[in-house]
Design a protein around this motif. Sequence first.
Motif, PDB file in Angstrom:
ATOM      1  N   ARG A  34       0.120  -0.663 -17.622  1.00  0.00           N
ATOM      2  CA  ARG A  34      -0.147   0.127 -16.419  1.00  0.00           C
ATOM      3  C   ARG A  34       0.232   1.582 -16.626  1.00  0.00           C
ATOM      4  O   ARG A  34      -0.501   2.494 -16.211  1.00  0.00           O
ATOM      5  CB  ARG A  34       0.634  -0.439 -15.231  1.00  0.00           C
ATOM      6  CG  ARG A  34       0.289  -1.851 -14.826  1.00  0.00           C
ATOM      7  CD  ARG A  34       1.216  -2.297 -13.715  1.00  0.00           C
ATOM      8  NE  ARG A  34       2.615  -2.195 -14.117  1.00  0.00           N
ATOM      9  CZ  ARG A  34       3.648  -2.230 -13.253  1.00  0.00           C
ATOM     10  NH1 ARG A  34       3.422  -2.356 -11.968  1.00  0.00           N
ATOM     11  NH2 ARG A  34       4.892  -2.142 -13.693  1.00  0.00           N
ATOM     12  N   ILE A 115       8.326  -1.430 -11.134  1.00  0.00           N
ATOM     13  CA  ILE A 115       7.475  -1.304  -9.948  1.00  0.00           C
ATOM     14  C   ILE A 115       6.451  -2.429  -9.884  1.00  0.00           C
ATOM     15  O   ILE A 115       5.895  -2.861 -10.893  1.00  0.00           O
ATOM     16  CB  ILE A 115       6.774   0.067  -9.964  1.00  0.00           C
ATOM     17  CG1 ILE A 115       7.757   1.159  -9.550  1.00  0.00           C
ATOM     18  CG2 ILE A 115       5.555   0.093  -9.050  1.00  0.00           C
ATOM     19  CD1 ILE A 115       7.192   2.548  -9.618  1.00  0.00           C
ATOM     20  N   ARG A 116       6.200  -2.888  -8.658  1.00  0.00           N
ATOM     21  CA  ARG A 116       5.141  -3.872  -8.390  1.00  0.00           C
ATOM     22  C   ARG A 116       4.155  -3.288  -7.384  1.00  0.00           C
ATOM     23  O   ARG A 116       4.523  -2.437  -6.562  1.00  0.00           O
ATOM     24  CB  ARG A 116       5.718  -5.176  -7.849  1.00  0.00           C
ATOM     25  CG  ARG A 116       6.670  -5.868  -8.796  1.00  0.00           C
ATOM     26  CD  ARG A 116       7.024  -7.259  -8.297  1.00  0.00           C
ATOM     27  NE  ARG A 116       7.672  -7.237  -6.994  1.00  0.00           N
ATOM     28  CZ  ARG A 116       8.968  -7.077  -6.805  1.00  0.00           C
ATOM     29  NH1 ARG A 116       9.775  -6.885  -7.844  1.00  0.00           N
ATOM     30  NH2 ARG A 116       9.477  -7.093  -5.584  1.00  0.00           N
ATOM     31  N   GLN A 117       2.912  -3.764  -7.441  1.00  0.00           N
ATOM     32  CA  GLN A 117       1.899  -3.301  -6.500  1.00  0.00           C
ATOM     33  C   GLN A 117       2.343  -3.573  -5.073  1.00  0.00           C
ATOM     34  O   GLN A 117       2.960  -4.593  -4.783  1.00  0.00           O
ATOM     35  CB  GLN A 117       0.566  -3.987  -6.770  1.00  0.00           C
ATOM     36  CG  GLN A 117      -0.154  -3.457  -8.003  1.00  0.00           C
ATOM     37  CD  GLN A 117      -0.446  -1.971  -7.920  1.00  0.00           C
ATOM     38  OE1 GLN A 117      -0.065  -1.212  -8.801  1.00  0.00           O
ATOM     39  NE2 GLN A 117      -1.118  -1.535  -6.869  1.00  0.00           N
ATOM     40  N   GLN A 119       4.464  -1.647  -3.471  1.00  0.00           N
ATOM     41  CA  GLN A 119       5.749  -1.009  -3.215  1.00  0.00           C
ATOM     42  C   GLN A 119       5.569   0.489  -2.972  1.00  0.00           C
ATOM     43  O   GLN A 119       4.545   1.077  -3.330  1.00  0.00           O
ATOM     44  CB  GLN A 119       6.702  -1.253  -4.391  1.00  0.00           C
ATOM     45  CG  GLN A 119       7.121  -2.704  -4.537  1.00  0.00           C
ATOM     46  CD  GLN A 119       8.129  -2.917  -5.651  1.00  0.00           C
ATOM     47  OE1 GLN A 119       8.121  -2.220  -6.662  1.00  0.00           O
ATOM     48  NE2 GLN A 119       8.997  -3.904  -5.470  1.00  0.00           N
ATOM     49  N   THR A 120       6.598   1.097  -2.366  1.00  0.00           N
ATOM     50  CA  THR A 120       6.595   2.527  -2.093  1.00  0.00           C
ATOM     51  C   THR A 120       7.725   3.199  -2.856  1.00  0.00           C
ATOM     52  O   THR A 120       8.763   2.584  -3.126  1.00  0.00           O
ATOM     53  CB  THR A 120       6.759   2.804  -0.594  1.00  0.00           C
ATOM     54  OG1 THR A 120       7.974   2.200  -0.140  1.00  0.00           O
ATOM     55  CG2 THR A 120       5.587   2.252   0.186  1.00  0.00           C
ATOM     56  N   CYS A 138      -0.713   4.510 -10.467  1.00  0.00           N
ATOM     57  CA  CYS A 138      -0.327   3.100 -10.574  1.00  0.00           C
ATOM     58  C   CYS A 138      -0.285   2.413  -9.214  1.00  0.00           C
ATOM     59  O   CYS A 138      -0.736   1.266  -9.073  1.00  0.00           O
ATOM     60  CB  CYS A 138       1.039   2.992 -11.250  1.00  0.00           C
ATOM     61  SG  CYS A 138       1.574   1.310 -11.578  1.00  0.00           S
ATOM     62  N   LEU A 139       0.248   3.088  -8.193  1.00  0.00           N
ATOM     63  CA  LEU A 139       0.506   2.454  -6.900  1.00  0.00           C
ATOM     64  C   LEU A 139      -0.472   2.860  -5.803  1.00  0.00           C
ATOM     65  O   LEU A 139      -0.519   2.207  -4.754  1.00  0.00           O
ATOM     66  CB  LEU A 139       1.919   2.797  -6.428  1.00  0.00           C
ATOM     67  CG  LEU A 139       3.078   2.243  -7.250  1.00  0.00           C
ATOM     68  CD1 LEU A 139       4.390   2.806  -6.732  1.00  0.00           C
ATOM     69  CD2 LEU A 139       3.086   0.726  -7.206  1.00  0.00           C
ATOM     70  N   ALA A 143       1.376   5.581  -1.450  1.00  0.00           N
ATOM     71  CA  ALA A 143       2.664   4.918  -1.674  1.00  0.00           C
ATOM     72  C   ALA A 143       3.738   5.859  -2.184  1.00  0.00           C
ATOM     73  O   ALA A 143       4.893   5.458  -2.324  1.00  0.00           O
ATOM     74  CB  ALA A 143       2.483   3.771  -2.673  1.00  0.00           C
TER      75      ALA A 143
END
Length: 374
Positions: A34, A115-117, A119-120, A138-139, A143
């Motif tokens: 990612r 980090i995971r999808q 998240q902020t 990425c997000l 975010a």
Amino acid sequence: MTDADRADPYVAAAEPLRARLVRRIATAGAFDPRWRAAFEAVPRHLFVPVYYRLRPSGGGFTRLSAGSPDPRARARWLAGAYEDTPLVTHIRGSELLSSSSQPSLMAAMLEALEIRQGQTVLEIGTGTGFNAALLAHCLGPEAVTTVDLDRAITDAARAHLGAAGYPSVTVVTGDGSLGWAHRAPYDRIIATCELPSIPPQWLRQCRPDGLVLAPFGGGLIALRVTDSGHAQGRFLRTPAYFVSLRGTGAIAHPAPEAIGPEQRIRTTTTPPQVLDDDLFRFLLTLVAGELETRWAFGGRGAAVTAADGSAARAARDGTVLLAGPRDLWALAEEAYDLWQREGRPQRDRFGMTVDGDHQWTWLDRPEGPNAWEV
């Protein structure tokens, strides 16, 4: 090709430079796909249209710019934008205000955020906006919130993010030590400025089980948040040196040469050249608090100062000149004895605990004998 690419006259020339930078980052360690995709997609040169290099002679800065009339100078600017080095981007007189961090260090920090999808993220220290753009890639830009104290810096970063295709990132002009409560809570908080302590507002604005990643003492502390007043974690192994936090959480230092009128002299067997060792300086910072260190006397010794006005100069012959309320060299001796006894420990053997108003760093375990108040 995106609209941003069509408006960018350097897009073709930058592509092989960007690919080379990504390969260099990949050789430095683990590189999550990612983040690799983010570095491949986000053009760093759009975020550093002007930057500065220290002249080899030490006589100030050389300015490099995309707007130079000399094509050779523009080529040097573009190549430098894709080197794996930090770039000074804002100065005031001789003071460094902001920079674009070393890309491989940025990659290591982003990896460490876990980090995971969905998240902020709150970023403290906007800089050029490049790190916020990587997070946004990425997000998603909605975010990401990024804060910096200086309006000139945030205005420039906002323009850079728009040019790169991320105009929806929230860019705030404000005191980063206070966080940004308006969009809290966040899953992750990342700082790109050196801290004297962890601001309590950050934990209040971070969700339980969230992560705060921040430079401290020449290292990177990754704190897992338990609740609004408690967090604990270990340092990453990598060294990290950033521009210091400005605003209400900042502290000032006198120059190392400014030994006050109340001078004391003693001797030592701890070699001053040990301050040339990066791991020792890290440990000394944990033991003594944030320090300024500098070689002095043409390489014959070293000088250290603290924010409380304490100062020490140690010469190679063992003579120590002291001033201020604390004997800083006694703390250097304490750190040196521990450093030798513990086998010159790496940064990841150290950690930090935040318990309400109480913060401390430690070696190996929070309740162990080697712990130091922050």
